[in-house]
Write an enzyme that holds these catalytic residues in place. Structure first.
Site, mmCIF file in Angstrom:
data_model
loop_
_atom_site.group_PDB
_atom_site.id
_atom_site.type_symbol
_atom_site.label_atom_id
_atom_site.label_comp_id
_atom_site.label_asym_id
_atom_site.label_seq_id
_atom_site.Cartn_x
_atom_site.Cartn_y
_atom_site.Cartn_z
ATOM 1 C CB ILE A 133 -0.971 0.052 1.203
ATOM 2 C CG1 ILE A 133 -0.219 0.121 2.541
ATOM 3 C CG2 ILE A 133 -1.914 -1.128 1.187
ATOM 4 C CD1 ILE A 133 -1.099 0.544 3.710
ATOM 5 C CG ASP A 134 3.965 1.639 2.690
ATOM 6 O OD1 ASP A 134 2.958 2.180 3.185
ATOM 7 O OD2 ASP A 134 4.717 0.878 3.328
ATOM 8 N NE ARG A 178 8.698 2.116 9.708
ATOM 9 C CZ ARG A 178 8.729 2.197 11.047
ATOM 10 N NH1 ARG A 178 9.596 2.971 11.648
ATOM 11 N NH2 ARG A 178 7.880 1.489 11.766
ATOM 12 C CE1 TYR A 292 -1.851 -3.007 11.419
ATOM 13 C CE2 TYR A 292 -2.281 -1.382 13.126
ATOM 14 C CZ TYR A 292 -1.453 -2.324 12.558
ATOM 15 O OH TYR A 292 -0.238 -2.587 13.114
#
Lengths: 388, 388
Positions: A133-134, A178, A292
């Protein structure tokens, strides 16, 4: 020699990771009738422990249902194997008579496949099938799983904007990510115009200043009557340290086995709320950490994403036939298709948000970012003009 | 005398509150050709301040687009007028030549309409049209806005369950709801079987014990290999105080103009995370506070909810013709329809979760709760059986 494919899934699940699994199994069945297809439970752990499920016995109907179900049907793992661990994996693969191992995951997964490729001979083909998903895989235009998560984020910000138009205030939505800000910029995918949300976007790629943040929020609020902010969990200050590290007491920070601070908790949100309380006293400010919810949400499975993930699975069997490597969704001449690239060019690398996706001097998305999302995630509905 | 309808929207927005607005406007147009329909901006504030938008000039197409757009198109307010404030509202209504005032909102809104009814003569009809994601209006089987928010919650818990099946751990999702647990129990609307999420449900109606919570989580985790919890933001201890009041330092708690503690922030989530860290050291535990995401989310607008909200708007014009009152969706002989009930039976009252919606001796939903949600929110998809 009869073919034996082993398939596993690694890292954080997505809404369409099982499409890739089903695509691969059905393609093996088509190309190599009678071949065995084993699913390793919980990623490489299942190979190490001999914990397999025989996918050859599943009907096409069962596989299509699995494909449509979010999250890793085989289970996943956060293990990032070192050379010694990879030896045990290789042993497990050989015991199972493996001719090809398809591992569906992100850049760590590609890294595992690279170590295995180097350790093994030519008897096993190692394929990395993309998933995250990043959206942070190099060589890819975008990654399977990203569009569905982006659709959740885009819809959320349209909705929150309408909510805060009705009851004005400041809102910060904190989004997973991140090192890469792609998912956070997806907040602007369905942005209507300059006046609509998100008014400000903060990503890991651009240094965060608390002082500047408060100034920007104040200005946006006075201009638009409200201020909606999209912020990555991984935002960092000028010193390169995660904002959460500077704002939260060390004993509240959880670290994983690799020493990474856990970012997915509510700590950053609470710290940002405190910043807003101190910087803009009396203002109505709300912070939600999406956590989430966007990752494998059954309510926002995107059809294009599902199709592309399936095709990535199909193509991973072709990639095995060509000796292995990493599968990347590339955008060539107006068409997205899976391509084979070397594992070494993907393994352990992070694709960052292009620097021109934000305006140079403000935390707002650019036309380049808009056109990327217009292509990936066209708006699916109309929103009425305000009556207020 | 020519008819002048004033319509306003109050309280927290929902995904379908504009359906009710559009339903009312279109019904006025049908019944009273040439009648004026004024929308008051930001609820009763708009009436007090003479801030109206003329809804008579909007085309049906525009109204249908407004109907399909979440959140209050006219803007909303948190004002709960007292008798003096109501006098200024009444003055504003008379200045506009109002013959009927339809106020779309929850039980506070019904309360305002009751005060106005008592203060005015018979010259204005005061109608409360229902709206709340909390589902806490008495006399109603359910409320417009609830099913859409419930669909978000139901889908989220199916998705989270799949995620935590792939990467096991403990998860707590904190859901809006100060006094009523309906939205939290919606987490179980699409629960597959005893083994699937949510494994535990905590609502404001049942006293919360931190000790018992940890024991219950430990047991569920050992039984199912994971533990997914749905918890209302308004959970309270045996002493009747909100859990967040007992767990969070007083200076971190924000209060509104009515002295109510703000529950929608991340404080409870952080406190629950700390409880889990202390009670189950080393366990992977994640807590998400859903916050504003379920309330008016464009990704989960439920078609039944939209239709019923529109019908409640249509019926509110009939209610005005009958002299005013509160509109309630009732379930009679297998059919849901809007009915007229006295304002006094709704105003300021809270519908609580029926005590038989949870099992008597454990924090799990009952068959009665299951059948309520089977009726309101039938499952729209299949999920594959686990391969792990």
């Amino acid at each position: 020699m009869s073919e034996t494919f082993v398939i596993a899934q690694g890292g954080g699940p997505t809404a369409v990771i099982n499409q890739t699994l089903a695509g691969a199994v059905l393609e093996v069945r088509k190309r190599y009738p009678g071949a065995r297809v084993l699913g390793a439970r919980h990623g490489v752990r299942g190979i190490r422990d001999g914990n397999f499920v025989d996918l050859s016995v599943l009907s096409e109907q069962q596989l299509r249902l699995i494909a449509a179900t979010p999250s890793a049907a085989l289970g996943s793992t956060r293990d990032k194997p070192d050379a010694a661990y990879c030896e045990t994996i290789l042993k497990g693969l050989r015991q199972a008579g493996t001719t090809a191992f398809i591992y569906i995951g992100g850049n760590d997964t590609a890294g595992t496949q690279q170590i295995l490729t180097e350790a093994a001979g030519k008897d096993i083909a190692f394929v990395h099938a993309p998933k995250t998903i990043d959206n942070d895989l190099v060589e890819s235009d975008h990654t399977p799983g990203f569009i569905s998560a982006a659709e959740f984020i885009a819809g959320a910000f349209v909705s929150i904007d309408l909510d805060f138009r009705a009851l004005p205030g400041i809102y910060v939505g904190i989004v997973m990510g991140r090192h890469a800000g792609f998912l956070t910029t997806a907040a602007a995918a369905w942005k209507q115009d300059d006046g609509s949300a998100p008014h400000l976007v903060y990503v890991p790629e651009r240094a965060f200043s608390a002082k500047r943040f408060i100034e920007d929020v104040r200005e946006a609020q006075s201009r638009h009557g409200r201020c909606i902010v999209a912020m990555s969990e991984g935002v960092s200050g000028e010193d390169g340290r995660a904002v959460v590290e500077n704002l939260v007491p060390p004993d509240r920070l959880e670290r994983d086995a690799h020493g990474n601070i856990r970012l997915s908790g509510g700590e950053l949100g609470m710290a940002i709320e405190q910043l807003l309380r101190d910087g803009l006293p009396g203002a109505r400010a709300r912070v939600d950490t999406f956590g989430y919810l966007p990752r494998g949400n059954i309510s926002t499975i995107n059809a294009t994403d599902a199709r592309e993930a399936f095709e990535a699975g199909t193509f991973s069997v072709e990639a095995a036939a060509r000796g292995g490597g990493s599968v990347a969704l590339q955008y060539i001449d107006g068409i997205t298709s899976p391509q084979l690239v070397p594992l070494t060019s993907v393994a352990g690398k992070t694709q960052h948000l292009p620097s021109d996706f934000l305006l140079p001097d403000s935390n707002q998305i650019s036309a380049a970012c808009r056109s990327y999302f217009d292509r990936l995630l066209p708006k699916q509905f109309a929103v009425a003009d305000p009556l207020i």
